[in-house]
Design an enzyme around this catalytic site. Structure first.
Site, PDB file in Angstrom:
ATOM      1  N   GLN A 267       0.834  -1.203   0.000  1.00  0.00           N
ATOM      2  CA  GLN A 267       0.000   0.000   0.000  1.00  0.00           C
ATOM      3  C   GLN A 267       0.874   1.262   0.000  1.00  0.00           C
ATOM      4  O   GLN A 267       2.089   1.184   0.143  1.00  0.00           O
ATOM      5  CB  GLN A 267      -0.891   0.012   1.250  1.00  0.00           C
ATOM      6  CG  GLN A 267      -0.114  -0.109   2.549  1.00  0.00           C
ATOM      7  CD  GLN A 267      -0.952  -0.606   3.708  1.00  0.00           C
ATOM      8  OE1 GLN A 267      -2.164  -0.588   3.662  1.00  0.00           O
ATOM      9  NE2 GLN A 267      -0.301  -1.064   4.767  1.00  0.00           N
TER      10      GLN A 267
ATOM     11  N   HIS B  96     -11.104   4.490  18.958  1.00  0.00           N
ATOM     12  CA  HIS B  96     -10.400   3.341  19.547  1.00  0.00           C
ATOM     13  C   HIS B  96     -10.927   2.962  20.926  1.00  0.00           C
ATOM     14  O   HIS B  96     -10.936   1.777  21.270  1.00  0.00           O
ATOM     15  CB  HIS B  96      -8.883   3.604  19.548  1.00  0.00           C
ATOM     16  CG  HIS B  96      -8.296   3.559  18.157  1.00  0.00           C
ATOM     17  ND1 HIS B  96      -7.927   4.701  17.467  1.00  0.00           N
ATOM     18  CD2 HIS B  96      -8.082   2.521  17.317  1.00  0.00           C
ATOM     19  CE1 HIS B  96      -7.481   4.352  16.268  1.00  0.00           C
ATOM     20  NE2 HIS B  96      -7.565   3.038  16.151  1.00  0.00           N
TER      21      HIS B  96
ATOM     22  N   ASP C  34      -1.497   0.568  13.238  1.00  0.00           N
ATOM     23  CA  ASP C  34      -1.126   1.857  13.818  1.00  0.00           C
ATOM     24  C   ASP C  34      -0.878   1.755  15.319  1.00  0.00           C
ATOM     25  O   ASP C  34      -0.358   2.697  15.933  1.00  0.00           O
ATOM     26  CB  ASP C  34      -2.202   2.911  13.522  1.00  0.00           C
ATOM     27  CG  ASP C  34      -3.599   2.445  13.915  1.00  0.00           C
ATOM     28  OD1 ASP C  34      -3.723   1.687  14.899  1.00  0.00           O
ATOM     29  OD2 ASP C  34      -4.565   2.844  13.237  1.00  0.00           O
TER      30      ASP C  34
ATOM     31  N   ASP D 178      -0.848  -7.907  11.379  1.00  0.00           N
ATOM     32  CA  ASP D 178      -1.049  -6.876  10.348  1.00  0.00           C
ATOM     33  C   ASP D 178      -0.236  -7.266   9.122  1.00  0.00           C
ATOM     34  O   ASP D 178       0.908  -7.706   9.234  1.00  0.00           O
ATOM     35  CB  ASP D 178      -0.627  -5.501  10.864  1.00  0.00           C
ATOM     36  CG  ASP D 178      -1.083  -4.387   9.920  1.00  0.00           C
ATOM     37  OD1 ASP D 178      -2.098  -3.743  10.220  1.00  0.00           O
ATOM     38  OD2 ASP D 178      -0.418  -4.181   8.879  1.00  0.00           O
TER      39      ASP D 178
ATOM     40  N   ASP E  38      -1.006 -12.083   6.164  1.00  0.00           N
ATOM     41  CA  ASP E  38      -2.406 -11.877   5.813  1.00  0.00           C
ATOM     42  C   ASP E  38      -3.244 -12.566   6.880  1.00  0.00           C
ATOM     43  O   ASP E  38      -3.108 -13.775   7.102  1.00  0.00           O
ATOM     44  CB  ASP E  38      -2.676 -12.477   4.423  1.00  0.00           C
ATOM     45  CG  ASP E  38      -4.052 -12.096   3.900  1.00  0.00           C
ATOM     46  OD1 ASP E  38      -5.037 -12.249   4.651  1.00  0.00           O
ATOM     47  OD2 ASP E  38      -4.133 -11.647   2.744  1.00  0.00           O
ATOM     48  N   ALA E  39      -4.110 -11.810   7.561  1.00  0.00           N
ATOM     49  CA  ALA E  39      -4.869 -12.366   8.684  1.00  0.00           C
ATOM     50  C   ALA E  39      -5.712 -13.558   8.255  1.00  0.00           C
ATOM     51  O   ALA E  39      -5.951 -14.477   9.043  1.00  0.00           O
ATOM     52  CB  ALA E  39      -5.763 -11.287   9.295  1.00  0.00           C
TER      53      ALA E  39
ATOM     54  N   ASP F  10      -9.833  -4.868  13.304  1.00  0.00           N
ATOM     55  CA  ASP F  10      -9.735  -3.465  12.882  1.00  0.00           C
ATOM     56  C   ASP F  10      -9.118  -3.382  11.489  1.00  0.00           C
ATOM     57  O   ASP F  10      -8.056  -2.785  11.302  1.00  0.00           O
ATOM     58  CB  ASP F  10      -8.894  -2.697  13.918  1.00  0.00           C
ATOM     59  CG  ASP F  10      -8.940  -1.186  13.690  1.00  0.00           C
ATOM     60  OD1 ASP F  10      -9.854  -0.716  12.990  1.00  0.00           O
ATOM     61  OD2 ASP F  10      -8.054  -0.482  14.206  1.00  0.00           O
TER      62      ASP F  10
END
Lengths: 556, 519
Positions: free
Chosen positions: B251, B281, B309, B329, B363-364, B381
């Site tokens: 990305q 959050h 993040d 992530d 990759d989840a 999230d």
């Protein structure tokens, strides 16, 4: 190298791409290997046997094995027969496979990144009547119970993940497998009429309540209304019904190339209609969901082969299958016959197997040389047209670019203006959408099979790699930069092709009947090569054997 | 103009310029002209979409502008060689800077289409002037029929050259910005060369050579700064100043800073603004922590999916009962940035340096297939489902995998896009979680940067929505906010949707249709 590389590209993809293939300063062809499954051993065997007789092999006494059932051929039919025998309690059996891996044209490979197919790569969710397919898919966890109507439901993770298909045409990728962009009102009207016609066939039932078209084909009707379709080509049938839309005709040609390795003009109309109608449960229903895995049908092969353990003998070229007689006969030979003897050339030398029953799950063109009563003229086997295919696995170090506005990469990625079938993304079904992957490219040679084998046998691995790169390079300018390796499988006798008259050929029906202690399996006994057909014939042959071993009458 | 003919024994008598070299000029002029046209059309279709419309408009306007230039050429008198060089330099400057200026203009200007077509018209007119002038220059030394035949054939050959080189060489090798500048440079160098070829017709050449040098210097400088130029144009797209930008394998990460704090963008989509992210959050994390605690014991093992993040991790780690957190992530560059980049690390209170936190970059979806079980809380999230690669993380299959790995009393919280802007998408997520066998309590809060935002709290067993905020430092979530967020007014009430499955990816289609209305 018989044809030059440019001649080959011109022949397989058309002259314009061959022009692009020339020139100095082009990057070298990526490394890789060429697989020609079964070819060397098969041809050695063919050439060793002179004058129709099998090679003269002497087998020491200590290299004879005894078993209840010997299965010749470890493709899907042979593995399916063995799987059924085990489930029916026949545990004393041996499967002899020519190749070093099981699965025939459904075999798979694997890299550090992913597993990938070398041939057949999907099945469709079975309908209620497909008992064997349901049992097999349930064993691998691909079924998730039944719906309210009792129809099997494929597990979410086993169904092909959306997006399923996209189509490359004139510089752009479009969603789906039919080119809607730019279609005229008449194109859409013809598509709707074609769908209605396929729906009509999906709802058609004969006097016995059988579907017109079913998977496996044996579950379908043999009513004259249905069998009449086998006497004309799919193209003729389309003409007669006024299906002239070039987009629809493209779809029909693609369907025939995809499943049969033929153009619609050469395909039996029965097979052409079956492609569409056999996979729709009832009028108005969607196409049965496609079920697939990263390794394609290799997943099912691995499951079937895994259950066999050391009953599966790889690298065994069967040279002779003959009725046993005399002192070497199986002691428990059942009434009237003394069982069978099988002579095979194994990796450590010749071996013999004595069994009460044999199942021939090898192609008929092999059986013709190998089965003694056939050699002696006891039965004339039909000549089956088998097409040639090339399959390339392109190993990429990163995903290919998708331009803004293009449909995103799908499981099946089709090039509209290519004689290839495009490519399937091996990592799609596993859900990994970034990083290295493997693309499996399929090229069916739709022309005359003997010509193909004569001309294409000379093509090297690098030639095929260049054909694949040139073909897919049209849609992916960055392909060559991303491609690290190209492995190729060349299948000279890939699979049976349902030409006009092939499906309801009386000789084919006769070939399914047992010949003494020898039973017959193999997808080509249906006239077409699908996993479902191979499994069906394997299971049928196994059931015949179980009945015979139990002393019951062999079903006619 | 009679001076040259009358001048006796001038040191530079009229010698015809070498025609062949001038023909080379024709090819270059034609090639460059078509490249500017293709550049404008490509830029238009990149930035405005609808490539058929953009290419049609640009090609049509460009050709007609060339006609205007050709027509206007009759009014040009005087030193033709001088005028020709002037026009070439003007083409070099306007054409060469066209792509960078258009890139910047896209972020700045309301009516970008007008600017784009304005450029096309100006360049087309100038290019249209070039050939008639050149033909008039050559006319003195070449028969008219030869002149027309040679110049026109070379003009068309140049067009072919451009149309082949542009897609195959220039765009892939140079990109649009640098193609524009390089072609401008070629144009300017040809003009400079022309001052020698046509020297005997030009008179004093010093001034015009200095002009050419200035144009070349300008374009050269543009080339040097072209990589920075890309960031400038990005700067214009974002409201605030870009303080960090990087393109990873997965990305484009951009961090901007303004008066109200800083913002993180992934692929141009806002992920959070530091001014109000605490609302998001706190609402994402605490209800699930409370639900798990009320069902059994205070949560000890927590799974965070996405959330690179570290801001969800900050809220989780504030709970003293938490012993171990695993954060999955996709992008190591994102989690690395959250650890190292000072403003972000301060905002997440150095969550990535907390020994209780373990980072997995995968990759989840793939990770989940072999994931360990026994999580007391799972915080999901992910970015919004704006493509199939993200859509798979909102499917029934994924929620089934997740539910199977939850501790018996465990709770899940899922960020579920906006129930107001994307109402069908929100309820599709809720209903898909129910279809996976979960009991779901949907809720929403107001996050000014985002608008009304939705979440889904879930457990395997039925449970009452939590009412008591946890005993950790909070800025937003109190009893009143907790009570209000589980109530849905009429404009966000539940709607019928399909279940999002891997083999239909309905959510991606809903989301695409719904957000398109707001853009």
């Amino acid at each position: 190298m018989t044809p030059s590389r440019r001649d080959l590209v011109a022949w397989l993809l058309g002259a314009p791409l061959a022009v692009a293939c020339r020139g100095r300063g082009r990057p070298p062809t990526p490394d890789g290997e060429l697989l020609t499954p079964g070819k060397a051993a098969g041809h050695r065997l063919r050439d060793a046997g002179r004058g129709g007789a099998p090679p003269d092999v002497r087998i020491p006494d200590d290299r004879w094995r005894r078993t209840e059932v010997v299965v010749v051929g470890g493709g899907v039919a042979g593995l399916g027969a063995a799987w059924r025998l085990l489930r029916q309690g026949v545990r004393d059996l041996i499967v002899l496979e020519l190749d070093d891996v099981a699965g025939g044209t459904a075999q798979a490979g694997a890299s550090a990144v992913t597993a990938y197919p070398w041939g057949a790569h999907y099945v469709v969710t079975p309908m209620r009547h497909q008992v064997a397919m349901r049992a097999l898919l349930a064993e691998v966890g691909a079924l998730d119970g039944e719906d309210a109507g009792g129809e099997p439901v494929a597990a979410e993770a086993a169904r092909v993940r959306e997006p399923e298909e996209r189509l490359f045409h004139l510089g752009r990728w479009y969603e789906g497998g039919y080119l809607h962009a730019g279609a005229s009102a008449d194109d859409h009207a013809q598509l709707a009429r074609f769908t209605a016609e396929m729906d009509r066939w999906a709802g058609w039932r004969d006097g016995a309540g059988r579907r017109a078209f079913a998977l496996p084909a044996a579950a379908g009707s043999d009513d004259a209304t249905v069998t009449a379709l086998d006497r004309e080509s799919f193209a003729t049938w389309l003409d007669r019904h006024g299906f002239t839309s070039s987009r629809l005709r493209w779809l029909c040609d693609y369907a025939c190339r995809d499943d049969y390795g033929l153009l619609a003009a050469d395909t039996s109309a029965w097979a052409g209609v079956a492609y569409f109608a056999a996979r729709v449960a009832h009028p108005g229903a969607e196409h049965q969901p496609v079920v697939t895995w990263p390794d394609g049908n290799g997943r099912l092969v691995a499951h079937l082969a895994g259950a066999l353990g050391d009953r599966l003998r790889l690298g065994h070229a069967v040279a002779d299958v003959r009725p046993a007689a005399g002192p070497r006969a199986h002691p428990a030979g059942d009434g009237g016959d003394g069982g069978v003897e099988v002579v095979a050339l194994g990796p450590d030398g010749p071996v013999g197997v004595r069994a009460r029953r044999a199942i021939i799950a090898a192609p008929l063109f092999v059986a013709r040389h190998v089965v003694a009563p056939v050699r002696a003229g006891a039965r004339a086997l039909p000549v089956i047209d088998r097409g040639a295919w090339a399959v390339a696995n392109l190993h990429l170090d990163e995903r290919l670019r998708t331009r803004p506005g293009d449909a995103p990469v799908a499981w099946d990625n089709i090039l509209h203006d290519s004689p290839s079938l495009g490519y399937v993304v091996a990592t799609h079904q596993g859900g990994r959408d970034h990083g290295p992957t493997v693309l499996t490219w399929y090229y069916p040679f739709t022309g005359d099979a003997a010509t193909a084998r004569r001309e294409l046998d000379g093509a090297s691995r690098a030639d095929w790699a260049e054909v694949a790169l040139a073909d897919l390079g049209r849609a992916h300018p960055d392909l060559r930069a991303r491609c690290r390796r190209v492995d190729v499988a060349y299948w000279g006798h890939a699979m049976a092709r349902p030409r006009v008259g092939a499906v309801f050929d009386p000789a084919l029906a006769a070939a399914r009947a047992p010949l003494g202690p020898i039973h017959w399996a193999g997808s080509e006994l249906s006239g077409l090569a699908l996993f479902e057909e191979a499994l069906d014939h394997g299971v049928r042959a196994a059931d015949e054997v179980v009945a015979a071993l139990a002393g019951g009458a062999v079903p006619p | 103009m009679t001076a040259p003919a009358d001048a006796p024994a001038a040191p530079r008598a009229h010698r015809p310029p070498p025609a062949t070299l001038l023909y080379v000029n024709v090819v270059v002029v034609a090639t460059c002209g078509l490249v500017y046209e293709l550049l404008a059309a490509t830029l238009g279709s990149y930035l405005l979409g609808d490539s058929v419309l953009q290419f049609s408009l640009v090609i049509g306007l460009y050709l007609s502008a060339m006609g205007v230039g050709a027509w206007a050429s009759r009014h040009i008198e005087g030193n033709l060689a001088r005028r020709f060089i002037d026009v070439e330099l003007a083409v070099a400057l306007v054409g060469g800077l066209s792509a960078p200026i258009l890139f910047l203009a896209f972020a700045e200007v309301q009516r970008f289409q007008v600017v784009l077509l304005g450029f096309v018209f100006v360049i087309g007119s100038l290019v249209g002037l070039e050939l008639p002038l050149l033909m008039r220059i050559l006319q003195r030394d070449v028969a008219f029929k030869d002149l027309v035949s040679r110049v026109l054939s070379l003009d068309y050959a140049g067009a072919l050259l451009a149309s082949v080189l542009f897609p195959l060489l220039f765009v892939p090798e140079l990109g649009l910005l640098r193609t524009s500048l390089v072609i401008g440079l070629v144009n300017a160098l040809v003009a400079l060369w022309g001052t020698w070829l046509l020297a005997d017709q030009l008179g004093r050449t010093t001034v015009i050579r200095v002009q050419a040098a200035v144009v070349i210097a300008l374009l050269g400088a543009g080339l040097v700064f072209s990589s920075r130029l890309t960031t400038w144009s990005e700067d214009r797209i974002y409201a605030d100043e870009i303080v960090h930008a990087q393109t990873t394998r997965f990305q484009r990460i951009v961090v901007t800073t303004g008066k109200s704090g800083f913002q993180l963008f992934l692929n141009g989509n806002l992920q959070f603004a530091s001014a109000d992210e605490y609302r998001y959050h706190e609402a994402l994390v605490h209800p699930a922590m409370v639900a798990a605690a009320e069902a059994g014991r205070p949560p000890r093992r927590v799974l965070i999916l996405g959330g690179g993040d570290g801001l969800a991790a900050r809220e989780v780690l504030a709970h003293p009962s938490v012993e171990a957190v695993t954060l999955v992530d996709l992008d190591p560059a994102m989690t690395g940035l959250s650890r190292r980049f000072a403003p972000l690390a301060e905002l997440n209170r150095h969550a990535f340096d907390d020994p209780r936190l373990t980072v997995v970059n995968d990759d989840a979806f793939v990770w989940m297939s072999d994931a360990p079980a026994g999580w007391d809380v799972a915080i999901v999230d992910f970015p919004d489902p704006n493509g199939f690669a993200l859509g798979k993380l909102y499917t029934r299959h994924f929620y089934q995998l997740l539910a199977a790995r939850l501790a018996p009393d465990g709770a899940i919280a899922v960020q579920a896009t906006s129930p107001l802007f994307a109402r069908r998408s929100f309820w599709c997520i809720v209903r898909t979680m129910r279809a996976a066998g979960l009991t779901v309590a949907p809720y929403h809060v107001a996050v000014p940067s985002f608008g009304v935002w939705g979440f889904a709290l879930a457990r395997r067993a039925a449970f009452p929505p939590p009412t008591e905020p946890p005993a950790v430092p909070r800025r937003f979530l109190d009893r009143e906010a907790m009570a209000a967020m589980f109530r849905f007014p009429a404009d966000m009430a539940e709607v019928e949707t399909e279940i999002n499955r891997l083999d239909n990816q309905m959510l991606v289609r809903y989301y695409d249709a719904e957000w398109r209305r707001w853009q």
